[in-house]
Structure formats: structure tokens, C-alpha cells
Design a protein around this motif. Structure first.
Motif, mmCIF file in Angstrom:
data_model
loop_
_atom_site.group_PDB
_atom_site.id
_atom_site.type_symbol
_atom_site.label_atom_id
_atom_site.label_comp_id
_atom_site.label_asym_id
_atom_site.label_seq_id
_atom_site.Cartn_x
_atom_site.Cartn_y
_atom_site.Cartn_z
ATOM 1 N N MET A 147 -3.108 -1.211 -7.265
ATOM 2 C CA MET A 147 -1.884 -0.437 -7.482
ATOM 3 C C MET A 147 -1.991 0.842 -6.654
ATOM 4 N N THR A 148 -1.255 0.897 -5.562
ATOM 5 C CA THR A 148 -1.354 2.053 -4.676
ATOM 6 C C THR A 148 -0.364 3.157 -5.016
ATOM 7 N N ASP A 149 0.754 2.815 -5.638
ATOM 8 C CA ASP A 149 1.775 3.805 -5.994
ATOM 9 C C ASP A 149 2.189 3.615 -7.456
ATOM 10 N N PRO A 150 1.340 4.013 -8.390
ATOM 11 C CA PRO A 150 1.632 3.730 -9.802
ATOM 12 C C PRO A 150 2.876 4.438 -10.338
ATOM 13 N N THR A 172 5.654 5.184 -8.615
ATOM 14 C CA THR A 172 6.789 4.417 -8.088
ATOM 15 C C THR A 172 6.939 3.102 -8.835
ATOM 16 N N GLU A 173 5.829 2.398 -9.017
ATOM 17 C CA GLU A 173 5.884 1.120 -9.722
ATOM 18 C C GLU A 173 6.387 1.276 -11.151
ATOM 19 N N ASP A 174 5.925 2.309 -11.850
ATOM 20 C CA ASP A 174 6.388 2.541 -13.225
ATOM 21 C C ASP A 174 7.874 2.892 -13.265
ATOM 22 N N LEU A 175 8.316 3.759 -12.357
ATOM 23 C CA LEU A 175 9.725 4.146 -12.312
ATOM 24 C C LEU A 175 10.603 2.920 -12.047
ATOM 25 N N VAL A 176 10.270 2.155 -11.039
ATOM 26 C CA VAL A 176 11.090 1.014 -10.645
ATOM 27 C C VAL A 176 11.049 -0.076 -11.719
ATOM 28 N N ARG A 177 9.879 -0.349 -12.276
ATOM 29 C CA ARG A 177 9.772 -1.379 -13.320
ATOM 30 C C ARG A 177 10.588 -0.993 -14.553
#
Length: 183
Positions: free
Chosen positions: A1-4, A6-11
Motif C-alpha cells: 500500500m503506497t498511498d494509504p 488516497t486508498e482510504d478516501l477513495v474506498r
């Protein structure tokens, strides 16, 4: 996970949009445009197209009650599509009040608006989300893209929940939407 972040926001945003889309299943035209009280703001036919009633400086505070169609326009065109103006290379929306007059087309427009903004947030990554918007942000220029994303998420979640409540009220008053009016 390189951009956690971003991933949390988008998910999380994906889950909110998916919930709104699921909650909109079977939405009929009458329900989409239902004005439960006098003086509602909605999406109306104007010169062969549908347009959202604009909020103006002379509107009362609090603002008038709004229909499901208006709330979908607000989430999709006003927020998700409208916030694209804070990204480099995005042309301004030529008709920001334009919105579909049918529920299926409204849901499609809203999901397309989210897909475009989602691409922009994903492209920023964590470092870009933490960056201020700068000149593109106007008087919000010192705010970060993360704050913009969280604001858009809040708008989508709370207006999406309101759409669900209006659907519940409609069903309590009129029962299920007849199949002949679903689009």
C-alpha cells in the motif's frame, strides 16, 4: 500500500456512492421530482432541457426544501463535477445547472461525475492530497486536496442519506412506485 490515505478516501467514497446508487434503485419519475412541501427547489424543464433551480443570494436561510432530483444534481454537478475546477486542465462546466429529468439518467450522471473526480483524487496520491490547492482553489487556495475530498465525501454522504429519507417519506405517503413510472 503506497498511498494509504488516497486508498482510504477513495474506498470510503466508493462505498458511499455505491450505497446511494443502491438506495436509488427503482426510483420513479414522480418520486424523483416529488415536491413534498410548497416552494421546493427541484430540477425543472426549461427550454427543452432540465435545469436545477439555482440557489441565490436572496434565498431564505435555511434554504428551501429540495427534491431528490435537486439533491442528486447538487451531489453530482454542483459538488463532484463542480470540484473538478480545482484541478489543472479542467474546463469549466458550460451549464452547471443542467441535470437529467429522469432518475436513471440522474444516477448515471452522478456516478459519471464521481468517476471523473475519483480519477483526479487517485492521480494525486497521498503527497498530492496533502498539497494546498493554490491558485486553482481561489479563496480556498490554502486548503489541501484532502480537505476538498473530505468535503465532497461529506456532501455525498449527507445528501445521499437525505435522499433515502425522502424515499421513505414518499413510500409512506404513496406506497411503492408503480412500475409504469420507473425509468
Amino acid at each position: 500500500m503506497t498511498d494509504p490515505i488516497t486508498e482510504d478516501l477513495v474506498r470510503t467514497f466508493d462505498e458511499v456512492v455505491d450505497r446511494l446508487v443502491a438506495r436509488s434503485a427503482g426510483l420513479g419519475v414522480e418520486e424523483y421530482l416529488w415536491e413534498p412541501v410548497e416552494g421546493c427547489m427541484t430540477v425543472r424543464p426549461v427550454a427543452g432541457a432540465f435545469r436545477a433551480d439555482p440557489l441565490g443570494p436572496d434565498d431564505p436561510d435555511p434554504a428551501p426544501f429540495t427534491t431528490i432530483a435537486w439533491r442528486m444534481w447538487h451531489i453530482g454537478a454542483d459538488c463532484l463535477r463542480g470540484y473538478l475546477r480545482f484541478f489543472e486542465g479542467e474546463a469549466p462546466d458550460p451549464d452547471p445547472l443542467a441535470w437529467p429529468g429522469t432518475p436513471d439518467a440522474g444516477v448515471q450522471a452522478l456516478t459519471a461525475d464521481w468517476a471523473r473526480l475519483r480519477t483526479r483524487f487517485t492521480g494525486l496520491g497521498d503527497a498530492g492530497l496533502m498539497r494546498p490547492m493554490g491558485d486553482l482553489g481561489g479563496h480556498f487556495g490554502a486548503e489541501t486536496y484532502l480537505k476538498l475530498g473530505l468535503h465532497a465525501l461529506d456532501e455525498t454522504a449527507h445528501h445521499g442519506a437525505e435522499i433515502g429519507v425522502i424515499r421513505d417519506l414518499y413510500r409512506q405517503n404513496f406506497g411503492e412506485t408503480p412500475a409504469s413510472t420507473k425509468t
